[in-house]
Design an enzyme around this catalytic site. Structure first.
Site, PDB file in Angstrom:
ATOM      1  N   ASP A  66       5.168 -15.746  -5.312  1.00 36.27           N
ATOM      2  CA  ASP A  66       4.600 -16.947  -5.947  1.00 36.27           C
ATOM      3  C   ASP A  66       4.875 -16.922  -7.448  1.00 36.27           C
ATOM      4  O   ASP A  66       5.052 -15.853  -8.033  1.00 36.27           O
ATOM      5  CB  ASP A  66       3.073 -16.982  -5.764  1.00 36.27           C
ATOM      6  CG  ASP A  66       2.663 -17.344  -4.350  1.00 36.27           C
ATOM      7  OD1 ASP A  66       3.517 -17.760  -3.551  1.00 36.27           O
ATOM      8  OD2 ASP A  66       1.456 -17.210  -4.053  1.00 36.27           O
TER       9      ASP A  66
ATOM     10  N   ARG B 297      11.271 -22.047  -3.421  1.00 43.99           N
ATOM     11  CA  ARG B 297      10.213 -23.020  -3.124  1.00 43.99           C
ATOM     12  C   ARG B 297      10.006 -23.835  -4.404  1.00 43.99           C
ATOM     13  O   ARG B 297       9.732 -23.260  -5.462  1.00 43.99           O
ATOM     14  CB  ARG B 297       8.908 -22.318  -2.765  1.00 43.99           C
ATOM     15  CG  ARG B 297       7.728 -23.299  -2.656  1.00 43.99           C
ATOM     16  CD  ARG B 297       6.374 -22.603  -2.805  1.00 43.99           C
ATOM     17  NE  ARG B 297       6.079 -21.706  -1.720  1.00 43.99           N
ATOM     18  CZ  ARG B 297       5.274 -20.644  -1.854  1.00 43.99           C
ATOM     19  NH1 ARG B 297       4.724 -20.356  -3.033  1.00 43.99           N
ATOM     20  NH2 ARG B 297       5.038 -19.845  -0.829  1.00 43.99           N
TER      21      ARG B 297
HETATM   22  C1  LIG Z   1       3.212 -24.390  -0.260  1.00 44.20           C
HETATM   23  C2  LIG Z   1       2.818 -24.462  -1.700  1.00 44.20           C
HETATM   24  C3  LIG Z   1       2.968 -23.342  -2.496  1.00 44.20           C
HETATM   25  C4  LIG Z   1       2.662 -23.409  -3.857  1.00 44.20           C
HETATM   26  N1  LIG Z   1       2.925 -22.329  -4.659  1.00 44.20           N
HETATM   27  C5  LIG Z   1       2.725 -22.431  -5.980  1.00 44.20           C
HETATM   28  C6  LIG Z   1       3.110 -21.393  -6.878  1.00 44.20           C
HETATM   29  O1  LIG Z   1       3.637 -20.362  -6.482  1.00 44.20           O
HETATM   30  N2  LIG Z   1       2.881 -21.579  -8.204  1.00 44.20           N
HETATM   31  C7  LIG Z   1       2.308 -22.722  -8.699  1.00 44.20           C
HETATM   32  O2  LIG Z   1       2.158 -22.858  -9.914  1.00 44.20           O
HETATM   33  N3  LIG Z   1       1.912 -23.700  -7.867  1.00 44.20           N
HETATM   34  C8  LIG Z   1       2.106 -23.594  -6.541  1.00 44.20           C
HETATM   35  N4  LIG Z   1       1.732 -24.632  -5.717  1.00 44.20           N
HETATM   36  C9  LIG Z   1       0.855 -25.704  -6.233  1.00 44.20           C
HETATM   37  C10 LIG Z   1       1.647 -26.827  -6.848  1.00 44.20           C
HETATM   38  O3  LIG Z   1       2.217 -26.402  -8.059  1.00 44.20           O
HETATM   39  C11 LIG Z   1       0.742 -28.058  -7.127  1.00 44.20           C
HETATM   40  O4  LIG Z   1      -0.269 -27.701  -8.008  1.00 44.20           O
HETATM   41  C12 LIG Z   1       0.100 -28.646  -5.880  1.00 44.20           C
HETATM   42  O5  LIG Z   1       0.971 -28.625  -4.802  1.00 44.20           O
HETATM   43  C13 LIG Z   1      -0.321 -30.116  -6.126  1.00 44.20           C
HETATM   44  O6  LIG Z   1       0.785 -30.875  -6.458  1.00 44.20           O
HETATM   45  P1  LIG Z   1       1.495 -31.948  -5.495  1.00 44.20           P
HETATM   46  O7  LIG Z   1       2.945 -31.608  -5.480  1.00 44.20           O
HETATM   47  O8  LIG Z   1       0.864 -31.994  -4.188  1.00 44.20           O
HETATM   48  O9  LIG Z   1       1.398 -33.310  -6.291  1.00 44.20           O
HETATM   49  P2  LIG Z   1       0.185 -34.079  -6.972  1.00 44.20           P
HETATM   50  O10 LIG Z   1       0.812 -35.140  -7.787  1.00 44.20           O
HETATM   51  O11 LIG Z   1      -0.755 -33.140  -7.616  1.00 44.20           O
HETATM   52  O12 LIG Z   1      -0.526 -34.729  -5.737  1.00 44.20           O
HETATM   53  C14 LIG Z   1       0.076 -35.700  -4.899  1.00 44.20           C
HETATM   54  C15 LIG Z   1      -0.926 -36.101  -3.839  1.00 44.20           C
HETATM   55  O13 LIG Z   1      -1.179 -34.986  -2.976  1.00 44.20           O
HETATM   56  C16 LIG Z   1      -2.555 -34.905  -2.639  1.00 44.20           C
HETATM   57  N5  LIG Z   1      -3.107 -33.661  -3.213  1.00 44.20           N
HETATM   58  C17 LIG Z   1      -2.500 -32.835  -4.097  1.00 44.20           C
HETATM   59  N6  LIG Z   1      -3.291 -31.784  -4.377  1.00 44.20           N
HETATM   60  C18 LIG Z   1      -4.418 -31.963  -3.689  1.00 44.20           C
HETATM   61  C19 LIG Z   1      -5.621 -31.216  -3.574  1.00 44.20           C
HETATM   62  N7  LIG Z   1      -5.821 -30.077  -4.223  1.00 44.20           N
HETATM   63  N8  LIG Z   1      -6.588 -31.710  -2.762  1.00 44.20           N
HETATM   64  C20 LIG Z   1      -6.409 -32.852  -2.078  1.00 44.20           C
HETATM   65  N9  LIG Z   1      -5.288 -33.612  -2.156  1.00 44.20           N
HETATM   66  C21 LIG Z   1      -4.314 -33.166  -2.938  1.00 44.20           C
HETATM   67  C22 LIG Z   1      -3.207 -36.133  -3.208  1.00 44.20           C
HETATM   68  O14 LIG Z   1      -3.146 -37.131  -2.216  1.00 44.20           O
HETATM   69  C23 LIG Z   1      -2.306 -36.486  -4.375  1.00 44.20           C
HETATM   70  O15 LIG Z   1      -2.348 -37.829  -4.714  1.00 44.20           O
HETATM   71  C24 LIG Z   1       2.104 -24.602  -4.375  1.00 44.20           C
HETATM   72  C25 LIG Z   1       1.971 -25.730  -3.580  1.00 44.20           C
HETATM   73  C26 LIG Z   1       2.338 -25.686  -2.263  1.00 44.20           C
HETATM   74  C27 LIG Z   1       2.216 -26.920  -1.439  1.00 44.20           C
END
Ligand SMILES: Cc1cc2nc3c(=O)[nH]c(=O)nc-3n(C[C@H](O)[C@H](O)[C@H](O)COP(=O)(O)OP(=O)(O)OC[C@H]3O[C@@H](n4cnc5c(N)ncnc54)[C@H](O)[C@@H]3O)c2cc1C
Length: 304
Positions: free
Chosen positions: A132, A182
């Site tokens: 990660d 990723r």
């Molecule tokens: C498999 C996976 C691994 C990850 N690994 C890392 C990592 O190693 N390092 C790192 O910095 N980040 C990591 N992340 C987190 C990532 O950086 C984002 O903070 C997170 O995925 C929210 O962003 P989004 O792309 O969904 O978009 P956003 O613009 O935040 O959200 C888009 C839509 O998704 C939904 N959504 C998003 N988050 C949430 C929530 N918490 N609760 C409910 N609905 C939500 C909502 O409908 C929102 O409108 C990971 C995410 C995923 C999916």
């Protein structure tokens, strides 16, 4: 960055609140929305359940920023056990780990040895270890370690955060070495000197990097719940005739279950990040930061 997001990310570093939340039954009930449970067997049960829906998993034993070498060794041992149990259960042996959980802040050599042991064990059984990405103070060190381990053993993948200015260069480097990436937006509090501040800028960079990875990357993982970005990915792969087995979507356990199932039913590969363990507070607070409305939603459910 919205004030709600900064507020929850600020709270995610509060030790007293963390202690209270992680040791109270109220905290455990709240966290169960995003965390599979405190124990490995609960996480394995989730993996089995989602596998029956055609969805794969990567297991994450929660923990970060350990302060003692013994904690780092315990993280390594838990991870080795998880790999073994996944194999025994006939589940895909895929885990995600954090370097600050393996002791990088204490001693980089010990951290390397700990992670090396996990990667070797995974490689020996055909498994995969994703490192990660944490806050930007770790980015360079993390990518160096991933590239070294990948060169030695294979079976190691990186994470790129679209909010960082440096990410385009990092994606090029990782594509050149055929290291699996990723792609996510990024979940930490970062200064404008290193990260885009506006959501539109982060989203634009995500789409740019996503397209590059889909064309040049080694089995990239598109990790987002953002439906408009996912639609853009689907249009892009259809136009470029990129087969559905050349990439996967990844989402977090407990978030957008409807979308996860829809993509899996549509013939796309979907993997869920399934976290478990007692040290769930920072992870949980980052989920609230991403969507502060979650806090109200959870409290309302609790009162009901
Ligand atoms: C498999 C996976 C691994 C990850 N690994 C890392 C990592 O190693 N390092 C790192 O910095 N980040 C990591 N992340 C987190 C990532 O950086 C984002 O903070 C997170 O995925 C929210 O962003 P989004 O792309 O969904 O978009 P956003 O613009 O935040 O959200 C888009 C839509 O998704 C939904 N959504 C998003 N988050 C949430 C929530 N918490 N609760 C409910 N609905 C939500 C909502 O409908 C929102 O409108 C990971 C995410 C995923 C999916």
């Amino acid at each position: 960055m919205t004030p709600g997001r900064s507020f929850f990310l600020f709270l995610s570093r509060n030790g007293a609140l963390r202690h209270w939340m992680e040791s109270s039954s109220l905290g455990q009930r709240l966290s169960s929305r995003f965390v599979a449970g405190e124990h490995l067997h609960q996480a394995l049960a989730v993996c089995r359940r989602i596998q029956s829906q055609g969805i794969a998993a990567t297991l994450d034993h929660l923990g970060e920023n350990v302060t003692r070498i013994e904690e780092a060794s315990a993280s390594r041992d838990e991870c080795l056990l998880a790999l073994q149990r996944l194999k025994e259960a006939g589940l895909e042996d895929n885990v995600s780990i954090k370097l600050s959980q393996f002791g990088i802040d204490l001693d980089e050599d010990i951290c390397r040895r700990n992670v090396g042991q996990v990667v070797r064990a995974a490689a020996a059984q055909g498994g995969f270890v994703r490192i990660d990405m944490e806050s930007s103070e770790y980015t360079g060190r993390t990518l160096r370690l991933v590239t070294d381990l990948h060169a030695q053993h294979g079976g190691t993948g990186a994470v790129i955060q679209a909010y960082l200015h440096r990410s385009e260069k990092d994606v090029e480097m990782l594509c050149g070495k055929e290291i699996r990436v990723r792609l996510c937006k990024g979940a930490y509090l970062e200064p404008p000197s290193v990260a885009f501040e506006k959501k539109e800028e982060v989203d634009r960079n995500f789409v740019l990097l996503m397209k590059k990875l889909l064309v040049e990357g080694a089995y990239p993982a598109i990790a987002t719940h953002d439906e408009s970005i996912i639609q853009e990915a689907l249009r892009f792969v259809a136009a470029g005739k990129i087969p559905a087995d050349r990439f996967e979507f990844q989402m977090l356990y407990g978030i957008r279950r409807d979308l996860q199932r829809r993509l899996a039913k549509g013939g796309y590969r979907v993997r869920l990040y399934v976290p478990y363990g007692k040290a769930w507070y920072p992870y949980f607070m980052r989920r609230l930061a991403e969507r502060p409305a979650n806090a109200l939603f959870l409290i309302r459910n609790l009162l009901r």
